[in-house]
Design a protein around this motif. Structure first.
Motif, short mmCIF file in Angstrom:
data_model
loop_
_atom_site.label_atom_id
_atom_site.label_comp_id
_atom_site.label_asym_id
_atom_site.label_seq_id
_atom_site.Cartn_x
_atom_site.Cartn_y
_atom_site.Cartn_z
N THR A 76 16.37 22.67 93.14
CA THR A 76 16.71 21.26 93.07
C THR A 76 15.48 20.48 92.62
O THR A 76 14.35 20.99 92.67
CB THR A 76 17.14 20.72 94.45
OG1 THR A 76 16.01 20.82 95.35
CG2 THR A 76 18.30 21.51 95.01
N GLY A 105 17.56 19.60 100.13
CA GLY A 105 17.24 20.18 98.82
C GLY A 105 16.53 21.51 98.97
O GLY A 105 16.99 22.39 99.70
N SER A 106 15.38 21.66 98.34
CA SER A 106 14.60 22.90 98.44
C SER A 106 13.61 22.87 99.60
O SER A 106 12.89 23.84 99.83
CB SER A 106 13.85 23.15 97.13
OG SER A 106 14.75 23.33 96.06
N GLU A 127 21.51 19.03 104.92
CA GLU A 127 21.83 19.53 103.59
C GLU A 127 23.24 20.12 103.61
O GLU A 127 23.51 21.06 104.35
CB GLU A 127 20.82 20.60 103.15
CG GLU A 127 21.15 21.27 101.82
CD GLU A 127 21.33 20.27 100.68
OE1 GLU A 127 22.43 20.29 100.07
OE2 GLU A 127 20.39 19.49 100.42
N PHE A 132 21.53 25.69 99.10
CA PHE A 132 20.29 24.93 99.20
C PHE A 132 19.74 24.99 100.64
O PHE A 132 18.53 25.07 100.86
CB PHE A 132 20.49 23.48 98.79
CG PHE A 132 20.86 23.30 97.34
CD1 PHE A 132 20.64 24.32 96.42
CD2 PHE A 132 21.42 22.12 96.89
CE1 PHE A 132 20.98 24.15 95.08
CE2 PHE A 132 21.77 21.94 95.55
CZ PHE A 132 21.54 22.97 94.65
#
Length: 255
Positions: A76, A105-106, A127, A132
């Motif tokens: 991401t 995200g990451s 998330e 992810f």
């Protein structure tokens, strides 16, 4: 047992060579002109050096910047350090604070928040996409100095479980849709930070903040230009990152 934080090393060498590696398990680490065994590298004190076929390499501890920018696996877009540091200042992040985040995200900014709030603080991160979530979980564990991150595999549109948070950070596609849920989660006068990539998103977000009882403190874009590391010919690098995101900061009003 060493933590992921303590097992990362940075190798630097001639012509700008840099590589971040993990020395926690036996393996061969590739270099431009050869390789070194990870166990051998682990025995070299930070600030020390080693030689491979006449080339000298230096070993450093891995800091948050190098982990996020040169090691962390990403699928991401991430919050870059130039925004991350300013966001934490604007959200008044400090040791012991309780901070919410969506989406993970990451996990790049989650790692930064974790270190900033310290062992007594907590980061609650949301998330909704499972792939992810799993990647972020691995990345966070790979550099965790403190066990202070609580992860949720869900959308905050379904509700935020925590209350009276000191601050919240939003990095989602349509932040204006979840401002109401964030309002429930943060304490009165609590801080809210939002990042979006386009100006039309800024407009919609600002309208939602005003309607939901927030004071909009600032909308800002942060630029950064690097310079070539040649003292006798000091000048900017030929290429630069022109845009990463717009930042919106607000405070919760009333009850």
């Amino acid at each position: 047992m060493q933590s992921g934080f303590s097992t990362k090393r940075v190798i630097i060498g001639p012509e700008g060579f840099k590589k971040v590696v993990d020395v926690s398990s036996p393996n061969k680490i590739g270099l431009p002109n050869g390789q070194i065994d990870s166990m051998e590298l682990a025995d070299i004190k930070p600030g020390g050096s080693f030689e491979v076929k006449g080339t000298v390499y230096h070993v450093l501890t891995c800091d948050t910047f190098d982990y996020v920018m040169h090691y962390l696996k990403r699928r991401t877009q991430i919050v870059y350090p130039k925004e991350g540091a300013y966001i934490m200042m604007r959200l008044d992040i400090s040791p012991g604070k309780r901070v919410g985040e969506a989406g993970t995200g990451s996990g790049a900014f989650t790692v930064c928040l974790s270190r900033a709030v310290g062992p007594e603080g907590r980061v609650y991160t949301y998330e909704q996409r499972e792939e992810f979530y799993k990647l972020a979980e691995k990345n966070i564990k790979g550099f965790s100095e403190f066990d202070n991150v609580i992860m949720h595999n869900k959308s905050i549109a379904e509700g935020i479980e925590e209350r009276d948070l000191d601050a919240f950070f939003l990095d989602v596609r349509e932040p204006w849709e979840v401002i109401g849920e964030v309002r429930k989660a943060i304490k009165p006068a609590g801080h809210l930070g939002i990042i979006v990539p386009t100006t039309n998103q800024v407009t919609q977000t600002m309208e939602s903040l005003e309607n939901k009882g927030f004071y909009i403190a600032e909308v800002v874009e942060i630029m950064m230009r690097k310079y070539k590391l040649v003292p006798e010919r000091l000048r900017p690098e030929d290429l630069m990152v022109g845009h990463t995101g717009y930042l919106i900061f607000a405070r919760k009003l009333g009850e």
